[in-house]
Write a protein that holds these residues in place. Structure first.
Motif, PDB file in Angstrom:
ATOM      1  N   UNK A  20       0.829  -1.203   0.000  1.00  0.00           N
ATOM      2  CA  UNK A  20       0.000   0.000   0.000  1.00  0.00           C
ATOM      3  C   UNK A  20       0.865   1.256   0.000  1.00  0.00           C
ATOM      4  N   UNK A  21       1.909   1.232   0.821  1.00  0.00           N
ATOM      5  CA  UNK A  21       2.804   2.392   0.900  1.00  0.00           C
ATOM      6  C   UNK A  21       3.485   2.633  -0.441  1.00  0.00           C
ATOM      7  N   UNK A  22       3.966   1.573  -1.078  1.00  0.00           N
ATOM      8  CA  UNK A  22       4.641   1.713  -2.368  1.00  0.00           C
ATOM      9  C   UNK A  22       3.715   2.333  -3.404  1.00  0.00           C
ATOM     10  N   UNK A  23       2.490   1.847  -3.463  1.00  0.00           N
ATOM     11  CA  UNK A  23       1.536   2.346  -4.457  1.00  0.00           C
ATOM     12  C   UNK A  23       1.175   3.808  -4.188  1.00  0.00           C
ATOM     13  N   UNK A  24       0.960   4.162  -2.922  1.00  0.00           N
ATOM     14  CA  UNK A  24       0.614   5.544  -2.574  1.00  0.00           C
ATOM     15  C   UNK A  24       1.741   6.501  -2.945  1.00  0.00           C
ATOM     16  N   UNK A  25       2.969   6.078  -2.713  1.00  0.00           N
ATOM     17  CA  UNK A  25       4.125   6.916  -3.056  1.00  0.00           C
ATOM     18  C   UNK A  25       4.218   7.088  -4.568  1.00  0.00           C
ATOM     19  N   UNK A  26       4.038   6.008  -5.323  1.00  0.00           N
ATOM     20  CA  UNK A  26       4.121   6.074  -6.786  1.00  0.00           C
ATOM     21  C   UNK A  26       3.033   6.980  -7.362  1.00  0.00           C
ATOM     22  N   UNK A  27       1.852   6.979  -6.752  1.00  0.00           N
ATOM     23  CA  UNK A  27       0.745   7.801  -7.232  1.00  0.00           C
ATOM     24  C   UNK A  27       0.862   9.264  -6.811  1.00  0.00           C
ATOM     25  N   UNK A  28       1.726   9.548  -5.852  1.00  0.00           N
ATOM     26  CA  UNK A  28       1.818  10.904  -5.328  1.00  0.00           C
ATOM     27  C   UNK A  28       0.672  11.250  -4.390  1.00  0.00           C
ATOM     28  N   UNK A  29       0.178  10.237  -3.665  1.00  0.00           N
ATOM     29  CA  UNK A  29      -0.979  10.430  -2.791  1.00  0.00           C
ATOM     30  C   UNK A  29      -0.646  11.121  -1.494  1.00  0.00           C
ATOM     31  N   UNK A  30       0.636  11.191  -1.146  1.00  0.00           N
ATOM     32  CA  UNK A  30       1.028  11.754   0.144  1.00  0.00           C
ATOM     33  C   UNK A  30       2.491  12.148   0.104  1.00  0.00           C
TER      34      UNK A  30
END
Length: 377
Positions: A248-258
């Motif tokens: 989840x953390x990897x995907x959020x970082x890649x998307x620029x979510x946080x």
């Protein structure tokens, strides 16, 4: 290590003061402590579930069920455990139920570090001897009530002030804090998923107040719309409820979510996953901090150990014991070594002794589960 017995304690501890978020109001903590025994040594951990499924899908009752029916038998099915990371792999076929997994895995980590004769912090890979502490202020009856608490906690030396917000109790609150105490106070807001993208103009108003971050403003399971919102805000978004694993953390970082992630051991399924998230964030220049779930002393000790890792660069929610409890369940209780700073224990394991008398005072149910009484599978 060969685990021969597990003690499961259910405790009910009254809070010194009610604690309110956008989820609701808590008057007590209803939770489990797990003791994992190997010979003369015992490892301890504490569940972070709430009595109601409002933070995530788990409750005190579901944690008890999962431990007794699935997780403890699965742990006993492995005759010998070489390292606590094996427990994370052992539990991986079981979907979610992260808080139940985390409390059992955490007790194994404490037991392992005691067997090795090293502090839990060092077993996890931490190097710090002290950490900075922040404090979380719940939703109060009025803005003035929040201001009074901010003043008190600043005087106590806390290095970060977190205030809970919800629609109708947000921008004016932040404005009042800045007007009273200035722009230098390290201030953040925690929304606990109380907003939607329909509130984007309101959330953009927060930019002018120089917050460290706004935590989880949108849906508890979202990383897509948070990416949309982050593009519109100067204030960093911190994700909490949306992050359940290193993936989840990897995907959020890649998307620029946080731009920041809050790591809660219970939410992510244990210390092993917490380390993985820490490492992924460090590799991507995303700072992390350790969030709180109104833990009693055992859970607080685990948080201190985790925060000793190098990428925990933002003060967490690990305040002193007397912030929440008249009497904690550890000896000594968690106290500042100097204003706003906590020592990372140097003795083996979590570095605190369980106060058996206090544990019995709050005890509502106890189960003793021996290895030879559980059907191996």
């Amino acid at each position: 290590m060969i685990i021969d017995q597990i003690n499961l304690y259910r405790l009910k501890m009254p809070l010194k003061n009610p604690f309110e978020t956008s989820f609701g109001r808590l008057l007590f903590k209803d939770f489990h402590v797990v003791g994992v025994h190997c010979g003369e040594l015992t490892g301890y951990a504490e569940s972070t579930s709430l009595p109601y499924p409002v933070y995530n899908e788990e409750t005190t009752g579901t944690v008890s069920y999962m431990l007794k029916e699935f997780l403890i038998p699965r742990l006993f099915s492995k005759k010998e455990i070489g390292h606590p990371k094996e427990v994370d792999e052992l539990f991986s076929p079981i979907r979610r139920n992260n808080m139940a997994k985390a409390v059992l895995e955490g007790a194994v980590w404490d037991l392992f570090s005691k067997q090795e004769g090293i502090p839990l912090s060092r077993a996890l890979g931490g190097q710090k001897d002290e950490i900075e502490a922040g404090v979380s202020i719940g939703i109060e009856a009025s803005i003035e009530d929040v201001l009074a608490k901010v003043e008190k906690f600043m005087a106590d030396g806390y290095k970060k002030i977190k205030v809970k917000i919800k629609p109708g109790f947000d921008v004016e609150l932040i404005k009042a804090i800045r007007n009273r105490f200035g722009m230098d106070v390290p201030l953040m807001a925690d929304a606990n998923s109380a907003y939607t993208l329909d509130d984007i103009e309101l959330l953009k108003e927060i930019d002018q107040y120089g917050l460290m971050m706004i935590e989880q403003p949108l849906a508890h399971d979202d990383i897509i719309e948070h990416a949309t919102l982050q593009k519109q805000l100067q204030t960093p978004i911190c994700l909490d409820e949306s992050i359940h694993s290193a993936e989840d953390a990897r995907k959020a970082i890649e998307l620029g979510s946080c731009k920041i992630i809050n790591i809660k051991v219970g939410r992510v399924g244990g210390l092993t996953q917490a380390i993985k998230i820490h490492d992924i964030c460090q590799q991507n220049d995303i700072p992390v901090w350790c969030g709180g779930m109104l833990e009693a002393g055992i859970g607080r000790a685990h948080n201190i150990a985790l925060t000793s890792l190098s990428n925990f660069t933002i003060p967490g929610d690990t305040s002193e014991s007397n912030r929440y409890w008249e009497r904690d369940i550890i000896k000594p209780e968690v106290t500042f070594k100097e204003p706003g700073k906590l020592s990372v224990p140097a003795s083996s394991g979590i570095g605190y002794e369980v106060d058996e008398e206090a544990l019995r005072e709050y005890l509502v149910e106890e189960s003793v589960i021996k290895n030879d009484q559980v059907l191996q599978s």
